[in-house]
Scaffold this motif. Structure first.
Motif, PDB file in Angstrom:
ATOM      1  N   VAL A 110       0.848  -1.190   0.000  1.00 25.22           N
ATOM      2  CA  VAL A 110       0.000   0.000   0.000  1.00 25.22           C
ATOM      3  C   VAL A 110       0.886   1.243   0.000  1.00 25.22           C
ATOM      4  CG1 VAL A 110      -1.756   1.287   1.297  1.00 25.22           C
ATOM      5  CG2 VAL A 110      -1.828  -1.223   1.238  1.00 25.22           C
ATOM      6  N   VAL A 111       0.584   2.161  -0.917  1.00 25.77           N
ATOM      7  CA  VAL A 111       1.272   3.441  -0.976  1.00 25.77           C
ATOM      8  C   VAL A 111       0.233   4.532  -0.752  1.00 25.77           C
ATOM      9  CG1 VAL A 111       2.630   5.029  -2.392  1.00 25.77           C
ATOM     10  CG2 VAL A 111       2.991   2.555  -2.594  1.00 25.77           C
ATOM     11  N   LEU A 112       0.462   5.358   0.255  1.00 23.07           N
ATOM     12  CA  LEU A 112      -0.438   6.458   0.580  1.00 23.07           C
ATOM     13  C   LEU A 112       0.173   7.750   0.050  1.00 23.07           C
ATOM     14  CD1 LEU A 112      -1.238   5.424   4.259  1.00 23.07           C
ATOM     15  CD2 LEU A 112      -2.485   4.825   2.179  1.00 23.07           C
ATOM     16  N   ASP A 113      -0.564   8.450  -0.757  1.00 20.62           N
ATOM     17  CA  ASP A 113      -0.114   9.686  -1.399  1.00 20.62           C
ATOM     18  C   ASP A 113      -0.191  10.874  -0.457  1.00 20.62           C
ATOM     19  OD1 ASP A 113      -1.033  10.187  -4.914  1.00 20.62           O
ATOM     20  OD2 ASP A 113       0.869   9.708  -3.982  1.00 20.62           O
ATOM     21  N   HIS A 114       0.637  11.856  -0.703  1.00 18.94           N
ATOM     22  CA  HIS A 114       0.503  13.204  -0.125  1.00 18.94           C
ATOM     23  C   HIS A 114       0.302  13.204   1.389  1.00 18.94           C
ATOM     24  CE1 HIS A 114       0.170  13.934  -4.335  1.00 18.94           C
ATOM     25  NE2 HIS A 114      -1.052  13.474  -4.410  1.00 18.94           N
ATOM     26  N   TYR A 115       1.194  12.512   2.088  1.00 17.92           N
ATOM     27  CA  TYR A 115       1.115  12.468   3.558  1.00 17.92           C
ATOM     28  C   TYR A 115      -0.208  11.859   4.019  1.00 17.92           C
ATOM     29  CZ  TYR A 115       4.969  15.814   3.164  1.00 17.92           C
ATOM     30  OH  TYR A 115       6.149  16.441   2.851  1.00 17.92           O
ATOM     31  N   ALA A 116      -0.874  11.117   3.160  1.00 23.11           N
ATOM     32  CA  ALA A 116      -2.159  10.439   3.422  1.00 23.11           C
ATOM     33  C   ALA A 116      -3.345  11.396   3.500  1.00 23.11           C
ATOM     34  CB  ALA A 116      -2.082   9.552   4.658  1.00 23.11           C
ATOM     35  N   LEU A 117      -3.166  12.621   3.080  1.00 24.33           N
ATOM     36  CA  LEU A 117      -4.236  13.621   2.993  1.00 24.33           C
ATOM     37  C   LEU A 117      -5.141  13.705   4.231  1.00 24.33           C
ATOM     38  CD1 LEU A 117      -5.383  13.314  -0.726  1.00 24.33           C
ATOM     39  CD2 LEU A 117      -4.089  15.171   0.320  1.00 24.33           C
ATOM     40  N   PRO A 118      -4.578  14.070   5.370  1.00 20.82           N
ATOM     41  CA  PRO A 118      -5.441  14.254   6.542  1.00 20.82           C
ATOM     42  C   PRO A 118      -6.315  15.485   6.389  1.00 20.82           C
ATOM     43  CG  PRO A 118      -3.261  15.053   7.010  1.00 20.82           C
ATOM     44  CD  PRO A 118      -3.195  14.403   5.643  1.00 20.82           C
ATOM     45  N   ASP A 119      -7.278  15.604   7.252  1.00 17.76           N
ATOM     46  CA  ASP A 119      -8.122  16.797   7.287  1.00 17.76           C
ATOM     47  C   ASP A 119      -7.213  17.985   7.583  1.00 17.76           C
ATOM     48  OD1 ASP A 119      -9.718  18.963   8.206  1.00 17.76           O
ATOM     49  OD2 ASP A 119     -11.279  17.576   8.844  1.00 17.76           O
ATOM     50  N   PRO A 120      -7.163  18.983   6.704  1.00 21.29           N
ATOM     51  CA  PRO A 120      -6.245  20.102   6.914  1.00 21.29           C
ATOM     52  C   PRO A 120      -6.530  20.903   8.191  1.00 21.29           C
ATOM     53  CG  PRO A 120      -7.571  20.470   4.939  1.00 21.29           C
ATOM     54  CD  PRO A 120      -7.922  19.113   5.472  1.00 21.29           C
ATOM     55  N   LYS A 121      -7.750  20.838   8.678  1.00 23.62           N
ATOM     56  CA  LYS A 121      -8.071  21.545   9.927  1.00 23.62           C
ATOM     57  C   LYS A 121      -7.473  20.833  11.140  1.00 23.62           C
ATOM     58  CE  LYS A 121     -12.357  23.284   8.023  1.00 23.62           C
ATOM     59  NZ  LYS A 121     -13.716  22.853   7.777  1.00 23.62           N
ATOM     60  N   LEU A 122      -7.292  19.519  11.021  1.00 21.76           N
ATOM     61  CA  LEU A 122      -6.784  18.735  12.145  1.00 21.76           C
ATOM     62  C   LEU A 122      -5.292  18.442  12.034  1.00 21.76           C
ATOM     63  CD1 LEU A 122      -9.717  16.172  12.468  1.00 21.76           C
ATOM     64  CD2 LEU A 122      -9.316  18.248  13.821  1.00 21.76           C
TER      65      LEU A 122
END
Length: 151
Positions: free
Chosen positions: A39-51
């Motif tokens: 499994v490769v997660l892109d872009h730091y795994a795209l967390p909620d930018p508010k959190l």
């Protein structure tokens, strides 16, 4: 996952739409790992930018580092919102500790879909140099795709 915006659906799969956000990835990854899929997660795994790093999904992603079969791309911080570079600077040490340098990947994210006017290879490569100031560590991250893709 490139080109799919936060909360934007990807192609329908089996009559359902998969949303590519951290919480979903954290839930899906164990199922994929059970199937023997890397499994490769892109872009730091795209967390909620508010959190940011406090996002429960991002915290779950950190725990996936123990599996040794998940990689995280530390590229395109701009895809994590206006404070993306600040978030990346907070996330990198956590990801480094959870995954090790050998399972962090970097890529230019070219052609920077939806961000063509504000992004370029040089800008993103310069940010990597700022993010990982140690040249040896940076070289390890840049070499990590060899293990994943076996070339």
């Amino acid at each position: 996952m490139g080109g799919v915006g936060r909360g934007q659906p990807s192609a329908p799969i089996g009559g359902q739409t998969v949303r590519r956000i951290t919480a979903d990835l954290a839930a899906l990854a164990p199922q994929l790992l059970d199937l023997g899929v890397a499994v490769v997660l892109d872009h730091y795994a795209l967390p909620d930018p508010k959190l940011g790093v406090a996002d429960p999904g991002f915290q779950s992603v950190l725990k996936l580092g123990a599996t040794r079969n998940v990689w995280v791309k530390i590229s395109a911080p701009y895809r994590n919102g206006a404070a993306g570079e600040s978030f990346a600077k907070q996330a990198y040490p956590l990801l480094r500790k959870a995954y090790g340098l050998d399972r962090l990947l970097w890529g230019s994210d070219w052609p920077h879909t939806q961000f063509e006017a504000s992004q370029a290879y040089e800008k993103n490569r310069q940010f990597l140099d700022t993010l990982i100031t140690d040249q040896s560590e940076r070289a390890q991250v840049l070499a990590s795709p060899y293990q994943l893709f076996r070339f």
